[in-house]
Design an enzyme around this catalytic site. Structure first.
Site, PDB file in Angstrom:
ATOM      1  N   GLY A   1     -21.269   5.757  23.837  1.00  0.00           N
ATOM      2  CA  GLY A   1     -21.265   7.096  24.444  1.00  0.00           C
ATOM      3  C   GLY A   1     -20.185   8.032  23.954  1.00  0.00           C
TER       4      GLY A   1
ATOM      5  N   SER B   1     -15.205  13.257  25.150  1.00  0.00           N
ATOM      6  CA  SER B   1     -16.112  12.334  25.852  1.00  0.00           C
ATOM      7  C   SER B   1     -15.336  11.407  26.780  1.00  0.00           C
ATOM      8  CB  SER B   1     -16.856  11.449  24.833  1.00  0.00           C
ATOM      9  OG  SER B   1     -17.715  12.217  24.031  1.00  0.00           O
ATOM     10  N   ILE B   2     -15.930  11.130  27.940  1.00  0.00           N
ATOM     11  CA  ILE B   2     -15.321  10.154  28.857  1.00  0.00           C
ATOM     12  C   ILE B   2     -15.223   8.797  28.149  1.00  0.00           C
ATOM     13  CG2 ILE B   2     -15.682   8.885  31.017  1.00  0.00           C
ATOM     14  CD1 ILE B   2     -16.850  11.511  32.191  1.00  0.00           C
TER      15      ILE B   2
ATOM     16  N   GLN C   1     -24.686   8.056  18.064  1.00  0.00           N
ATOM     17  CA  GLN C   1     -26.100   8.360  18.131  1.00  0.00           C
ATOM     18  C   GLN C   1     -26.510   9.219  16.942  1.00  0.00           C
ATOM     19  OE1 GLN C   1     -29.588  10.590  19.825  1.00  0.00           O
ATOM     20  NE2 GLN C   1     -27.859  11.028  21.101  1.00  0.00           N
TER      21      GLN C   1
ATOM     22  N   VAL D   1     -30.010   4.749  22.266  1.00  0.00           N
ATOM     23  CA  VAL D   1     -30.317   3.735  23.290  1.00  0.00           C
ATOM     24  C   VAL D   1     -31.802   3.675  23.658  1.00  0.00           C
ATOM     25  CG1 VAL D   1     -27.985   3.652  24.272  1.00  0.00           C
ATOM     26  CG2 VAL D   1     -29.669   5.272  25.210  1.00  0.00           C
TER      27      VAL D   1
ATOM     28  N   TYR E   1     -28.391  19.460  39.560  1.00  0.00           N
ATOM     29  CA  TYR E   1     -28.210  18.154  38.900  1.00  0.00           C
ATOM     30  C   TYR E   1     -29.569  17.458  38.769  1.00  0.00           C
ATOM     31  CZ  TYR E   1     -25.464  14.055  37.474  1.00  0.00           C
ATOM     32  OH  TYR E   1     -24.908  13.013  36.766  1.00  0.00           O
TER      33      TYR E   1
ATOM     34  N   LYS F   1     -29.248   8.786  37.982  1.00  0.00           N
ATOM     35  CA  LYS F   1     -28.005   8.101  38.388  1.00  0.00           C
ATOM     36  C   LYS F   1     -28.263   7.171  39.574  1.00  0.00           C
ATOM     37  CE  LYS F   1     -25.005   9.785  35.403  1.00  0.00           C
ATOM     38  NZ  LYS F   1     -24.639   8.965  34.234  1.00  0.00           N
TER      39      LYS F   1
ATOM     40  N   THR G   1     -17.045  18.172  29.651  1.00  0.00           N
ATOM     41  CA  THR G   1     -17.459  17.471  28.425  1.00  0.00           C
ATOM     42  C   THR G   1     -18.698  18.166  27.880  1.00  0.00           C
ATOM     43  OG1 THR G   1     -18.933  16.004  29.622  1.00  0.00           O
ATOM     44  CG2 THR G   1     -16.668  15.224  29.327  1.00  0.00           C
ATOM     45  N   LEU G   2     -19.175  17.680  26.742  1.00  0.00           N
ATOM     46  CA  LEU G   2     -20.390  18.236  26.135  1.00  0.00           C
ATOM     47  C   LEU G   2     -21.571  18.106  27.092  1.00  0.00           C
ATOM     48  CD1 LEU G   2     -21.150  19.382  23.354  1.00  0.00           C
ATOM     49  CD2 LEU G   2     -21.821  17.066  22.688  1.00  0.00           C
ATOM     50  N   ALA G   3     -21.755  16.904  27.668  1.00  0.00           N
ATOM     51  CA  ALA G   3     -22.883  16.670  28.569  1.00  0.00           C
ATOM     52  C   ALA G   3     -22.774  17.570  29.799  1.00  0.00           C
ATOM     53  CB  ALA G   3     -22.929  15.204  28.982  1.00  0.00           C
TER      54      ALA G   3
HETATM   55  P1  NAP Z   1     -20.610  13.353  26.485  1.00  0.00           P
HETATM   56  O1  NAP Z   1     -19.303  13.343  25.792  1.00  0.00           O
HETATM   57  O2  NAP Z   1     -21.595  14.380  26.062  1.00  0.00           O
HETATM   58  O3  NAP Z   1     -21.226  11.902  26.423  1.00  0.00           O
HETATM   59  C1  NAP Z   1     -22.607  11.648  26.649  1.00  0.00           C
HETATM   60  C2  NAP Z   1     -23.011  10.689  25.592  1.00  0.00           C
HETATM   61  O4  NAP Z   1     -24.366  10.231  25.755  1.00  0.00           O
HETATM   62  C3  NAP Z   1     -22.931  11.307  24.201  1.00  0.00           C
HETATM   63  O5  NAP Z   1     -22.213  10.459  23.343  1.00  0.00           O
HETATM   64  C4  NAP Z   1     -24.388  11.410  23.823  1.00  0.00           C
HETATM   65  O6  NAP Z   1     -24.611  11.438  22.429  1.00  0.00           O
HETATM   66  C5  NAP Z   1     -24.889  10.149  24.449  1.00  0.00           C
HETATM   67  N1  NAP Z   1     -26.353  10.056  24.395  1.00  0.00           N
HETATM   68  C6  NAP Z   1     -27.278  10.928  24.857  1.00  0.00           C
HETATM   69  N2  NAP Z   1     -28.503  10.476  24.560  1.00  0.00           N
HETATM   70  C7  NAP Z   1     -28.347   9.297  23.888  1.00  0.00           C
HETATM   71  C8  NAP Z   1     -29.223   8.351  23.309  1.00  0.00           C
HETATM   72  N3  NAP Z   1     -30.549   8.506  23.359  1.00  0.00           N
HETATM   73  N4  NAP Z   1     -28.694   7.264  22.700  1.00  0.00           N
HETATM   74  C9  NAP Z   1     -27.360   7.076  22.626  1.00  0.00           C
HETATM   75  N5  NAP Z   1     -26.475   7.940  23.145  1.00  0.00           N
HETATM   76  C10 NAP Z   1     -26.976   9.034  23.772  1.00  0.00           C
HETATM   77  O7  NAP Z   1     -20.415  13.572  28.064  1.00  0.00           O
HETATM   78  P2  NAP Z   1     -19.639  12.722  29.175  1.00  0.00           P
HETATM   79  O8  NAP Z   1     -19.475  13.667  30.304  1.00  0.00           O
HETATM   80  O9  NAP Z   1     -18.483  12.041  28.603  1.00  0.00           O
HETATM   81  O10 NAP Z   1     -20.740  11.665  29.640  1.00  0.00           O
HETATM   82  C11 NAP Z   1     -20.503  10.266  29.655  1.00  0.00           C
HETATM   83  C12 NAP Z   1     -21.075   9.667  30.921  1.00  0.00           C
HETATM   84  O11 NAP Z   1     -20.296  10.094  32.037  1.00  0.00           O
HETATM   85  C13 NAP Z   1     -22.504  10.064  31.231  1.00  0.00           C
HETATM   86  O12 NAP Z   1     -23.193   8.943  31.785  1.00  0.00           O
HETATM   87  C14 NAP Z   1     -22.320  11.121  32.301  1.00  0.00           C
HETATM   88  O13 NAP Z   1     -23.452  11.277  33.141  1.00  0.00           O
HETATM   89  C15 NAP Z   1     -21.168  10.508  33.049  1.00  0.00           C
HETATM   90  N6  NAP Z   1     -20.461  11.401  33.959  1.00  0.00           N
HETATM   91  C16 NAP Z   1     -19.957  12.584  33.513  1.00  0.00           C
HETATM   92  C17 NAP Z   1     -19.295  13.412  34.403  1.00  0.00           C
HETATM   93  C18 NAP Z   1     -18.753  14.728  33.943  1.00  0.00           C
HETATM   94  O14 NAP Z   1     -18.451  15.564  34.796  1.00  0.00           O
HETATM   95  N7  NAP Z   1     -18.590  14.970  32.658  1.00  0.00           N
HETATM   96  C19 NAP Z   1     -19.143  13.031  35.734  1.00  0.00           C
HETATM   97  C20 NAP Z   1     -19.651  11.817  36.159  1.00  0.00           C
HETATM   98  C21 NAP Z   1     -20.317  11.006  35.256  1.00  0.00           C
HETATM   99  P3  NAP Z   1     -25.120  12.877  21.817  1.00  0.00           P
HETATM  100  O15 NAP Z   1     -24.047  13.854  22.067  1.00  0.00           O
HETATM  101  O16 NAP Z   1     -25.354  12.573  20.401  1.00  0.00           O
HETATM  102  O17 NAP Z   1     -26.386  13.221  22.542  1.00  0.00           O
END
Ligand code: NAP
Length: 255
Positions: free
Chosen positions: A12, A18-19, A39, A65, A155, A162, A193-195
């Site tokens: 991830g 990224s987290i 990815q 994934v 969301y 989730k 983050t990006l997501a």
């Molecule tokens: P992030 O940096 O954008 O990370 C999300 C990751 O998921 C990216 O590396 C993305 O790759 C990857 N991903 C998406 N589709 C994929 C696939 N088909 N195969 C493999 N990898 C894939 O954002 P983040 O906020 O750190 O998210 C990490 C986790 O923390 C997620 O589960 C998110 O829901 C969770 N979370 C985030 C927050 C928040 O506020 N940011 C809060 C609670 C939980 P690509 O960029 O290439 O798509």
């Protein structure tokens, strides 16, 4: 050095915000050896550069994934490089942008399928392959969010994903517990983050948390990473199937 001598796979990392990357840094600080997935080719260089910055050589694997063949290759590669695995970090989620705006009601069948496949089923698919390598026991940690339990406007389908992820954490914990493998979730408060940028109104979410959370602030990414490192480490040896909130206390509020 909570993770001295441990070998872990981090899934991830997209960039330095990224987290998953924050967790990797915490795990590295605690003495772990790390492998990473990226990815698609477009992320190979950036994830490789981040990994190289840790010093030492981190195995790097391409892994979407939703692709079973790539997932098989990751774990075959880990088996031949390391022989065994101690932990797995799952920090992956995806939903179509249009599914993260407006209401949940119009969610499409394809949008639902995609969000749940990438964001929830992927934990099970990775665990199926990781657990056989965790011959001395292990720890799996997945990232989740409060929208799994309560309605967070916009969301939407990601909240449903989730919920499925959190239920998977419990079912997986039950199945793999006898093998001394633990499975837990970290429920993080909002982090830029990006997501996160894909969720419309994300900045408003952060303002609401800052105003209402018992600690009156948003969580720092390092705090999320430290909690994950704790769950990956033997310090949490009696904990499995749990969701640990790292949200400045926001989830305890009724109003
Ligand atoms: P992030 O940096 O954008 O990370 C999300 C990751 O998921 C990216 O590396 C993305 O790759 C990857 N991903 C998406 N589709 C994929 C696939 N088909 N195969 C493999 N990898 C894939 O954002 P983040 O906020 O750190 O998210 C990490 C986790 O923390 C997620 O589960 C998110 O829901 C969770 N979370 C985030 C927050 C928040 O506020 N940011 C809060 C609670 C939980 P690509 O960029 O290439 O798509």
């Amino acid at each position: 050095m909570l993770l001295q001598g441990k070998k872990g796979l981090v899934v991830g990392v997209a960039n330095k915000r990224s987290i998953a990357w924050a967790i990797a840094q915490a795990a590295h600080r605690e003495g772990a050896q790390l492998a990473f997935t990226y990815q698609g080719e477009r992320l190979k260089e950036s994830v490789g550069e981040l990994a190289a910055g840790l010093g030492g050589s981190s195995p790097l694997f391409e892994c979407d994934v939703t692709n079973d063949v790539q997932m098989d290759q990751v774990f075959a590669g880990l088996k031949s490089t390391w022989g065994s695995l101690d932990f797995l970090v799952h920090a992956v989620a995806f939903a179509k942008r249009e599914e993260l705006e407006g209401e949940y009601l119009p969610t499409s069948r394809e949008g639902f399928r995609l969000a749940l496949d990438v964001s929830a089923y992927s934990l099970t698919a990775l665990a199926q392959r990781a657990v056989p390598l965790m011959t001395a026991g292990g720890s799996i940690v997945a990232m989740t969010y409060y929208g799994a339990e309560k309605v967070i406007p916009r969301y939407n389908v990601m909240g449903v994903a989730k919920s499925a992820l959190e239920a998977s954490i419990r079912y997986l914990a039950f199945d793999v517990g006898p093998k001394k493998v633990r499975v837990n979730g970290v429920s993080a408060g909002p982090v830029q983050t990006l997501a996160a940028r894909g969720i419309s109104g994300f900045t408003d979410m952060m303002k609401i948390v800052e105003g209402k959370a018992p600690l009156r602030r948003n969580v720092q990414i390092e705090e999320v990473a430290n909690a994950a490192a704790f769950l990956l480490s033997p310090l949490s040896s009696g904990i499995t199937g749990e969701i640990l909130y790292v949200d400045c206390g926001y989830n305890i509020l009724g109003m």
